[in-house]
Design a protein around this motif. Structure first.
Motif, PDB file in Angstrom:
ATOM      1  N   UNK A 196       0.848  -1.183   0.000  1.00 31.68           N
ATOM      2  CA  UNK A 196       0.000   0.000   0.000  1.00 31.68           C
ATOM      3  C   UNK A 196       0.889   1.240   0.000  1.00 31.68           C
ATOM      4  N   UNK A 197       0.583   2.159  -0.898  1.00 34.71           N
ATOM      5  CA  UNK A 197       1.294   3.439  -0.963  1.00 34.71           C
ATOM      6  C   UNK A 197       0.288   4.547  -0.677  1.00 34.71           C
ATOM      7  N   UNK A 254       2.132  -0.501 -10.662  1.00 36.57           N
ATOM      8  CA  UNK A 254       3.398  -0.904 -10.064  1.00 36.57           C
ATOM      9  C   UNK A 254       4.200   0.351  -9.752  1.00 36.57           C
ATOM     10  N   UNK A 255       4.908   0.338  -8.624  1.00 38.42           N
ATOM     11  CA  UNK A 255       5.772   1.448  -8.238  1.00 38.42           C
ATOM     12  C   UNK A 255       7.112   0.887  -7.768  1.00 38.42           C
ATOM     13  N   UNK A 298       3.864  -4.589  -7.284  1.00 39.40           N
ATOM     14  CA  UNK A 298       2.449  -4.211  -7.404  1.00 39.40           C
ATOM     15  C   UNK A 298       1.995  -3.446  -6.166  1.00 39.40           C
ATOM     16  N   UNK A 299       1.165  -2.411  -6.383  1.00 43.57           N
ATOM     17  CA  UNK A 299       0.763  -1.541  -5.282  1.00 43.57           C
ATOM     18  C   UNK A 299      -0.725  -1.226  -5.342  1.00 43.57           C
ATOM     19  N   UNK A 300      -1.249  -0.846  -4.185  1.00 44.93           N
ATOM     20  CA  UNK A 300      -2.530  -0.155  -4.059  1.00 44.93           C
ATOM     21  C   UNK A 300      -2.174   1.284  -3.699  1.00 44.93           C
ATOM     22  N   UNK A 347      -7.342   5.326  -4.391  1.00 48.00           N
ATOM     23  CA  UNK A 347      -7.282   5.779  -5.773  1.00 48.00           C
ATOM     24  C   UNK A 347      -7.313   4.614  -6.749  1.00 48.00           C
ATOM     25  N   UNK A 348      -6.412   3.663  -6.553  1.00 45.82           N
ATOM     26  CA  UNK A 348      -6.313   2.528  -7.472  1.00 45.82           C
ATOM     27  C   UNK A 348      -6.090   1.241  -6.692  1.00 45.82           C
ATOM     28  N   UNK A 349      -7.056   0.340  -6.775  1.00 48.48           N
ATOM     29  CA  UNK A 349      -6.962  -0.968  -6.146  1.00 48.48           C
ATOM     30  C   UNK A 349      -7.231  -2.074  -7.168  1.00 48.48           C
TER      31      UNK A 349
END
Length: 417
Positions: A323-324, A378-379, A357-359, A371-373
């Motif tokens: 999670x970011x 990817x970050x 991969x991130x949320x 925002x994006x789930x």
């Protein structure tokens, strides 16, 4: 309307594109304006500004020269249309003032937007009150200030206009399905074609000027064919009303022209060609006055938001995504991530390295502030709290969506350069 066959042929000539001729994805630059090397890249002047100045986070930085470039490029590509910039996209005084100096008209949605335009020297004759949902007192105020062009899509709204804005010019918004749009604008706005015919006859009977028709194929429209569909329907409406003794003179094509988000988009020239070809096909010699209401395509790519990573964390869930959390979210300017409709591009100090991969979520104590789930993002694995993140193409519909004080966070600040 085109009075001669030569006028129609000239438009046909301008709309002919050879299949062998490649279309550049970047318009010819306006003299003196510096654009990103690639569509959707970081604007050079914004990069230089960030390198030289301490900027609060979050903050939107807008290059007003790009606003001018986008306006001039659209005007060149579609010269038969009057541009009514949608003020709601970005109402920064510097943006409106630059467009006013270029001769733009303005589509407004509220008394405050009307007042902003008038304060910056825009004649009331270049202002349209395009919101179909207006208080009667606000209609009266706009009329008193000289505004004479009003939108409507219901009998009740039309009656309010007739009561306090006698002899005003009105245009009826018709309903479109908005297939292909990333941010649809159906259901809430517009009426059926059958109702529009009745309402425009009613406008005449009420002493108003039934000036024209408007539609909107949806914001960030990706299907160029949608304008042909809409123009086919409205051409039929024009013909029906002509048989009723009403000569409509204006067609408002709304917006729909894109900014560059995560996916590449066609250049504005391709959109303009699609519109011109559809106009000739549907209206032939009798093309009415054309209005367009771009907002996103004028302002979107001019802005970059600098944000900061507040936290990166794992939750121990099965998918294992990181999670970011950023210091900006749905309630502080990124409302168009609702349903993950508008997909922004991000730049970080660690781009080019390993990614995970991130949320991506905002900072507030609200579970909706994600925002994006569902969309795969990817970050960099090295991303950490305190890192600055740039969110590209955020010049439109960000500051105007920013809450005043939700959770105590300040509204999104804007710096125009």
């Amino acid at each position: 309307m085109f009075a001669t066959e030569q006028g129609r042929d000239a438009l046909l000539l301008r709309t002919t594109v050879s299949k062998k001729t490649p279309i550049s994805l970047v318009p010819d630059p306006v003299e003196g304006v510096r654009l990103p090397e690639e569509q959707g890249g970081l604007p050079p002047r914004i990069a230089e500004y960030l390198a030289r100045h301490e900027v609060p986070s979050p903050c939107l930085i807008v290059d007003v020269d790009i606003i001018e470039h986008n306006y001039v490029s659209l005007n060149r590509a579609l010269p038969l249309a009057k541009i009514y910039y949608a003020v709601k996209a970005n109402p920064a005084r510097e943006v409106v003032a630059r467009l006013a100096a270029l001769g733009s008209h303005f589509d407004t949605a509220s008394p405050n937007e009307i007042d902003l335009c008038l304060e910056l020297g825009v004649p009331a004759s270049r202002v349209s009150y395009g919101n179909t949902i207006k208080k009667q007192a606000d209609i009266a105020s706009a009329y008193t200030k000289g505004v004479r062009l009003f939108a409507f899509d219901s009998a009740e709204e039309l009656e309010k206009i007739a009561h306090v804005a006698p002899d005003a010019s009105v245009y009826c918004r018709v309903l479109m399905l908005c297939a292909g749009a990333e941010w649809p604008l159906s259901r809430k706005f517009g009426c059926t074609l059958e109702m529009a015919r009745d309402l425009l006859r009613k406008a005449r009977d009420l002493g108003l000027d039934p000036y024209g028709v408007s539609f909107h194929v949806g914001s960030q429209q990706t299907d160029l064919h949608q304008w042909d569909i809409a123009l086919g329907q409205t051409a039929d409406l024009f013909a029906q009303l002509k048989s009723d003794g009403i000569e409509l003179r204006m067609l408002n094509l709304g917006g729909g022209f894109p900014a560059r988000y995560r996916a590449r988009v066609n250049p504005v020239e391709a959109y303009a060609e699609a519109v011109k070809i559809a106009l000739v096909r549907r209206f032939g010699h009798d093309i009415p006055e054309i209005i367009i209401e771009p907002g996103r395509s004028i302002a979107g790519d001019s802005g970059v938001i600098q944000a900061e990573v507040v936290l990166t964390a794992h939750k121990g869930d099965e998918d294992g995504r990181r999670w970011v959390y950023l210091d900006i979210g749905k309630f502080s300017g990124l409302a168009e991530t609702m349903d993950e409709a508008i997909k922004y591009r991000f730049m970080t100090p660690h781009d080019g390295g390993e990614t995970v991969p991130v949320v991506i979520a905002g900072p507030t104590c609200d579970s909706a502030d994600i925002l994006y789930e569902k969309t795969p993002y990817r970050m960099p694995a090295r991303l950490k709290a305190g890192d600055k993140v740039l969110i590209l193409s955020t010049g439109a519909y960000t500051t105007t969506y920013s809450a005043v004080n939700f959770n105590g966070f300040a509204p999104l600040e804007t710096i125009c350069i």
